[in-house]
Design a protein around this motif. Structure first.
Motif, short mmCIF file in Angstrom:
data_model
loop_
_atom_site.label_atom_id
_atom_site.label_comp_id
_atom_site.label_asym_id
_atom_site.label_seq_id
_atom_site.Cartn_x
_atom_site.Cartn_y
_atom_site.Cartn_z
N TYR A 10 110.17 -12.48 -27.45
CA TYR A 10 110.15 -14.06 -28.25
C TYR A 10 111.46 -14.08 -27.74
N PRO A 11 111.85 -15.12 -25.80
CA PRO A 11 113.12 -15.16 -25.59
C PRO A 11 113.44 -16.22 -26.68
N ALA A 12 114.85 -15.56 -27.53
CA ALA A 12 115.57 -16.60 -28.19
C ALA A 12 116.55 -17.67 -27.34
N LEU A 13 116.17 -18.64 -27.54
CA LEU A 13 116.04 -19.75 -26.72
C LEU A 13 117.39 -20.46 -26.12
N VAL A 14 118.70 -20.12 -25.16
CA VAL A 14 119.86 -20.48 -25.43
C VAL A 14 120.02 -22.20 -25.45
N THR A 15 120.62 -22.77 -26.23
CA THR A 15 120.86 -24.01 -26.16
C THR A 15 121.11 -25.02 -25.04
N TYR A 44 112.18 -17.80 -30.14
CA TYR A 44 113.00 -18.10 -30.90
C TYR A 44 113.69 -19.77 -30.88
N VAL A 45 113.82 -20.76 -31.81
CA VAL A 45 114.95 -21.63 -31.72
C VAL A 45 115.59 -21.70 -32.22
N ALA A 46 116.96 -22.50 -32.05
CA ALA A 46 118.35 -22.71 -32.70
C ALA A 46 119.00 -21.72 -33.22
N GLY A 47 118.59 -20.03 -32.88
CA GLY A 47 118.89 -18.95 -33.53
C GLY A 47 120.70 -19.06 -32.88
N SER A 48 121.39 -17.45 -33.41
CA SER A 48 121.92 -17.10 -32.71
C SER A 48 122.66 -17.55 -31.64
N THR A 49 121.27 -17.21 -30.96
CA THR A 49 121.27 -17.84 -28.56
C THR A 49 121.77 -18.48 -28.97
N GLY A 50 120.71 -19.77 -29.64
CA GLY A 50 120.57 -21.30 -29.74
C GLY A 50 122.32 -21.76 -30.12
N GLU A 51 122.88 -21.38 -30.42
CA GLU A 51 124.48 -21.40 -31.03
C GLU A 51 124.29 -22.99 -32.43
N SER A 52 122.98 -22.23 -33.01
CA SER A 52 122.43 -22.94 -33.87
C SER A 52 123.99 -23.66 -35.25
N TYR A 53 124.45 -23.29 -35.65
CA TYR A 53 125.54 -23.01 -36.31
C TYR A 53 127.07 -24.47 -35.44
N MET A 54 126.87 -25.14 -34.57
CA MET A 54 127.02 -25.51 -33.88
C MET A 54 127.12 -27.06 -33.07
N LEU A 55 125.58 -26.87 -33.99
CA LEU A 55 124.28 -28.00 -33.65
C LEU A 55 124.50 -28.46 -34.44
N THR A 56 124.20 -30.11 -34.92
CA THR A 56 124.13 -30.79 -36.05
C THR A 56 122.65 -31.57 -36.10
N MET A 57 122.33 -31.79 -37.39
CA MET A 57 121.14 -31.16 -38.43
C MET A 57 120.28 -32.74 -36.96
N ALA A 58 120.75 -33.65 -36.58
CA ALA A 58 119.88 -34.70 -36.18
C ALA A 58 119.55 -33.21 -35.02
N GLU A 59 120.65 -33.65 -34.23
CA GLU A 59 120.99 -32.10 -32.95
C GLU A 59 119.47 -30.89 -32.93
N VAL A 77 105.98 -20.73 -31.54
CA VAL A 77 107.49 -21.71 -32.33
C VAL A 77 108.04 -21.56 -33.41
N ILE A 78 109.09 -20.01 -33.25
CA ILE A 78 109.58 -19.78 -34.56
C ILE A 78 110.53 -20.34 -34.12
N VAL A 79 111.18 -21.36 -35.37
CA VAL A 79 112.50 -21.83 -35.59
C VAL A 79 113.92 -21.15 -36.84
N GLU A 268 127.54 -24.76 -20.25
CA GLU A 268 129.27 -23.77 -20.94
C GLU A 268 128.23 -23.47 -22.58
N CYS A 269 128.92 -22.46 -22.76
CA CYS A 269 128.90 -22.53 -24.70
C CYS A 269 129.44 -24.16 -24.89
N ARG A 270 129.15 -24.32 -25.77
CA ARG A 270 129.79 -25.22 -27.18
C ARG A 270 131.23 -24.70 -27.53
N LYS A 271 132.23 -25.18 -27.12
CA LYS A 271 133.85 -24.80 -28.53
C LYS A 271 132.93 -24.62 -29.74
#
Ligand code: MN9
Length: 294
Positions: A10-15, A44-59, A77-79, A268-271
């Motif tokens: 299961y790739p931990a998808l990058v965002t 695996y969506v919006a994990g650490s790799t997906g920079e989850s804590y840098m995304l808004t709820m809507a995102e 799909v695991i979220v 790039e990764c988010r600030k």
């Protein structure tokens, strides 16, 4: 509870982000398509790799909807729904269920030191409010939440908890928990110990490097299951040569750099992350060439 068993890669998808820093759907679709062709079991969506804590709820919701669309029922799909406030975690978990996700997952609440009872209530309430399995995301190095084996066992005992993602190098704990909870799903969360986790009894992995080299891990697991352990070790060692470089330059940034070299520009990764410097880019490129990733 849905007793679905999760096996495989299961790739931990990058965002992916565009030049303005907004979620980019085109590269996301390409990344998903490429990996489905390689034979991954899911994402695996919006994990650490997906920079989850840098995304808004809507995102977070928009991202999942884009993933569901692209996957179109061809893989699980695991979220990751973990948020700072439980209310928001539950909102994301319910959204995930509505979208057709196979499972939902969460890092334990962090920053404040909570009691074991508080962690238990947290996971219990996610499980009670959703009909899909809940996967505990054990990641002590990043969350600073260190569950002992008995602590983790208490979480796994909760009705609706479908298993755990073990992003820890503690293989003893992993083996003990698998032995205690044979009907639960255990995901290895560190790609560099995937073969060791298989021998501890795990049969699935969620990982960052699977974004760009899932085929290596699919083959490694096949070799392990056919008792061809020496050959599996060679693949793990090769993967680890690459992962060591990523750890040196920063795993998520390095992963996005390799994907770009593979023709999937995820930006790039988010600030507050800053772009890789030239020397790091060069090192990643040389490594990708040396190991025929590009
Ligand atoms: O999803 C990833 N863990 C984290 C799992 O992002 C914290 C791993 O794939 C690691 O990036 C990898 C390198 O340590 O194993």
């Amino acid at each position: 509870m849905n007793k679905k068993e999760f096996r495989g890669i299961y790739p931990a998808l990058v965002t992916p982000f565009d030049a303005n820093g907004e979620i980019a759907v085109k590269p996301l679709q390409k990344l998903i398509e490429t990996n489905i062709k390689k034979g991954v079991s899911g994402f695996y969506v919006a994990g650490s790799t997906g920079e989850s804590y840098m995304l808004t709820m809507a995102e977070r919701k928009y991202l999942l909807e884009a993933v569901m669309d692209a996957v179109d029922g061809r893989a699980d799909v695991i979220v990751h729904a973990g948020m700072f406030a439980e209310k928001q975690t539950i909102e994301l978990a319910q959204h995930a269920e509505k979208c057709g996700a196979a499972a939902v997952s969460s890092v334990p609440p962090f920053y404040f030191p909570f009691t074991m009872e508080e962690y238990e209530v947290y996971y219990k309430e996610i499980a009670e409010n959703t009909g899909i399995p809940v996967i505990v995301y054990n990641i002590p190095d990043m969350s600073s939440v260190h569950f002992s084996e008995p602590d983790m066992s208490e979480l796994l005992a909760i009705d609706g908890i479908g298993g755990m993602k073990h992003t820890s190098y503690d293989l003893f704990q992993l083996e003990r928990l698998i032995r205690l909870w044979p009907e639960k799903n255990f995901f290895c969360g560190h790609d560099e110990i995937f073969l060791s986790a298989l021998s501890a009894g795990a049969d699935a992995g969620i990982g960052t490097s699977f974004n760009f080299m899932a085929e290596k891990f699919i083959e490694l697991r096949r070799l392990y299951r056919s008792n061809r352990i020496r050959e599996a070790q060679v693949l793990q060692a090769e993967a680890n040569d690459i992962i060591s470089v990523l750890c040196k330059v920063s795993v998520f940034k390095g992963t996005k750099e390799i994907l770009k070299l593979q023709g999937i520009d995820c930006g790039e990764c988010r600030k507050p992350f800053l772009p890789l410097d030239e020397a790091a880019r060069q090192l990643v490129k040389e490594t990708a060439e040396k190991y025929h990733l590009i």
